[in-house]
Design a protein around this motif. Structure first.
Motif, PDB file in Angstrom:
ATOM      1  N   LYS A 161     -95.732  22.139 -25.180  1.00 14.25           N
ATOM      2  CA  LYS A 161     -96.607  23.114 -24.525  1.00 14.25           C
ATOM      3  C   LYS A 161     -96.056  23.509 -23.155  1.00 14.25           C
ATOM      4  N   LEU A 162     -95.578  22.508 -22.394  1.00 12.20           N
ATOM      5  CA  LEU A 162     -94.997  22.809 -21.088  1.00 12.20           C
ATOM      6  C   LEU A 162     -93.690  23.576 -21.233  1.00 12.20           C
ATOM      7  N   MET A 163     -92.908  23.218 -22.251  1.00 11.97           N
ATOM      8  CA  MET A 163     -91.657  23.921 -22.525  1.00 11.97           C
ATOM      9  C   MET A 163     -91.928  25.397 -22.820  1.00 11.97           C
ATOM     10  N   ARG A 164     -92.972  25.646 -23.603  1.00 14.20           N
ATOM     11  CA  ARG A 164     -93.345  27.021 -23.945  1.00 14.20           C
ATOM     12  C   ARG A 164     -93.839  27.781 -22.717  1.00 14.20           C
ATOM     13  N   LYS A 165     -94.705  27.153 -21.934  1.00 14.86           N
ATOM     14  CA  LYS A 165     -95.263  27.808 -20.745  1.00 14.86           C
ATOM     15  C   LYS A 165     -94.146  28.198 -19.787  1.00 14.86           C
ATOM     16  N   LEU A 166     -93.221  27.267 -19.544  1.00 15.96           N
ATOM     17  CA  LEU A 166     -92.109  27.554 -18.636  1.00 15.96           C
ATOM     18  C   LEU A 166     -91.277  28.718 -19.133  1.00 15.96           C
ATOM     19  N   HIS A 167     -90.946  28.725 -20.418  1.00 14.46           N
ATOM     20  CA  HIS A 167     -90.072  29.793 -20.916  1.00 14.46           C
ATOM     21  C   HIS A 167     -90.774  31.131 -20.961  1.00 14.46           C
ATOM     22  N   GLU A 168     -92.002  31.146 -21.468  1.00 13.51           N
ATOM     23  CA  GLU A 168     -92.712  32.420 -21.649  1.00 13.51           C
ATOM     24  C   GLU A 168     -93.148  33.035 -20.324  1.00 13.51           C
ATOM     25  N   GLU A 169     -93.570  32.201 -19.366  1.00 15.49           N
ATOM     26  CA  GLU A 169     -94.108  32.738 -18.121  1.00 15.49           C
ATOM     27  C   GLU A 169     -93.070  32.886 -17.031  1.00 15.49           C
ATOM     28  N   VAL A 170     -91.951  32.155 -17.130  1.00 20.33           N
ATOM     29  CA  VAL A 170     -90.962  32.180 -16.052  1.00 20.33           C
ATOM     30  C   VAL A 170     -89.582  32.606 -16.550  1.00 20.33           C
ATOM     31  N   LEU A 171     -88.994  31.797 -17.399  1.00 19.74           N
ATOM     32  CA  LEU A 171     -87.581  31.978 -17.735  1.00 19.74           C
ATOM     33  C   LEU A 171     -87.299  33.303 -18.432  1.00 19.74           C
ATOM     34  N   ALA A 172     -88.210  33.741 -19.262  1.00 16.69           N
ATOM     35  CA  ALA A 172     -88.008  35.005 -19.975  1.00 16.69           C
ATOM     36  C   ALA A 172     -87.966  36.203 -19.039  1.00 16.69           C
ATOM     37  N   HIS A 173     -88.368  36.019 -17.779  1.00 17.00           N
ATOM     38  CA  HIS A 173     -88.440  37.130 -16.830  1.00 17.00           C
ATOM     39  C   HIS A 173     -87.375  37.038 -15.718  1.00 17.00           C
ATOM     40  N   VAL A 174     -86.476  36.068 -15.836  1.00 13.75           N
ATOM     41  CA  VAL A 174     -85.437  35.920 -14.824  1.00 13.75           C
ATOM     42  C   VAL A 174     -84.203  36.734 -15.210  1.00 13.75           C
TER      43      VAL A 174
END
Length: 328
Positions: free
Chosen positions: A315-328
């Motif tokens: 869940k944390l892995m998903r939150k980090l990627h979807e909310e942060v990493l995908a937008h860098v």
């Protein structure tokens, strides 16, 4: 920018499940440590913490995934002769269809050497050993035969067949923070993962953690680039990798500040210092995006690898990627 996670301290089924989740979410890389015992700051460790063979675990994860890159951060050179390391990593590269990232280091956790009786030379000797090992491994991967008469390793018309799929060889990543290690990165590596220097001491000291700051990271990046130039490589030939021990996504700017104020004493830094620390990523999704872009600009980072809770919890892995990493 590439994003990866480090998997460890889990049971085999969870390794495979988390690796498949990371791949489905769009992470670029999975890496594993290489320890007999995984030790935290000031030699703290849990004797019941799982410590699986991460070459075997890499093979298991390779079979469970299709496209994500797989490697180590990093294999301990003292645990294996370079001929065996070259063979094992070639095998992983071929098993994966050319997805291996080859990570190597000097070894630093003195505790595991004391308990096992494996020799643990001073850091200057370990660095010379790693230099020779990398030279030999690269030769075995790229040349028909290898002869080498070194201080620690001797090869005479040695062969390795087949060769890795990736040509001229799988990318090399080394990890560490001392100048000796950074010099080896400038000489051999495609990536350098800059972390607190534990090589000389044989453990992670809180004093060294305190000195791991935005400014110290910049200086180490500059040192690697100057060394690469001195050796005739392009200054940016070695890509900069940032290892994040704690990633915390907050709900508000106020929550970010409170978290920084709470964590700062543990790291011996100010709240502002902890927010800019290479070891952490703390903030709202928007703040984290801005911070990662700043690191890319100011430090030249092109790879970020996360460990800790983010790598253990889907869940944390998903939150980090979807909310942060995908937008860098």
């Amino acid at each position: 920018m590439e994003f990866g996670i480090q998997l460890h301290n889990m049971e085999p089924a969870q390794y495979r499940a988390n690796a498949q989740a990371a791949e489905a979410l769009g992470y670029d890389l999975i890496v594993f440590p290489d320890h007999l015992v995984e030790e935290g700051p000031e030699r703290q460790y849990d004797p019941k913490e799982p410590a699986y063979d991460h070459i075997a675990m890499a093979a298991a994860v390779i079979e469970a995934t299709k496209k994500i890159r797989v490697g180590h951060l990093v294999l301990c050179n003292l645990f294996r002769h370079p001929a065996i390391t070259a063979q094992s990593l070639m095998t992983l590269d071929r098993l994966s269809g050319g997805r291996l990232v080859a990570g190597l280091g000097t070894g630093w956790t003195e505790t595991e050497f004391k308990m096992s009786g494996i020799a643990f030379p001073p850091i200057t000797e370990r660095l010379r050993m790693l230099d020779e090992a990398l030279t030999c491994i690269l030769s075995l991967w790229t040349n028909e035969r290898t002869s080498f008469d070194g201080e620690f390793y001797k090869f005479k018309d040695a062969i390795l067949w087949p060769k890795p799929i990736q040509q001229p060889h799988p990318p090399i990543i080394v990890g560490g923070g001392g100048k000796g290690l950074l010099r080896l990165a400038a000489k051999h590596a495609d990536y350098v993962n800059i972390i607190p220097d534990a090589g000389k001491a044989g453990y992670i000291s809180l004093e060294v953690v305190k000195r791991t700051t935005d400014d110290s990271f910049r200086k180490k990046v500059s040192f690697v680039r100057e060394e690469a130039r001195r050796l005739g490589r392009k200054p940016d030939a070695v890509r900069i990798s940032n290892f994040i021990f704690a990633a915390i996504i907050s709900d508000s700017h106020e929550a970010t500040r409170k978290t920084a104020e709470m964590m700062a004493p543990m790291f011996g830094q100010t709240p502002d210092g902890i927010l800019a620390s290479p070891m952490t990523l703390i903030g709202t999704p928007e703040e984290c995006i801005v911070e990662l872009k700043r690191r890319a600009k100011d430090w030249g980072t092109s790879q970020v690898i996360f460990t800790g809770a983010v790598a253990q919890d889907e869940k944390l892995m998903r939150k980090l990627h979807e909310e942060v990493l995908a937008h860098v």
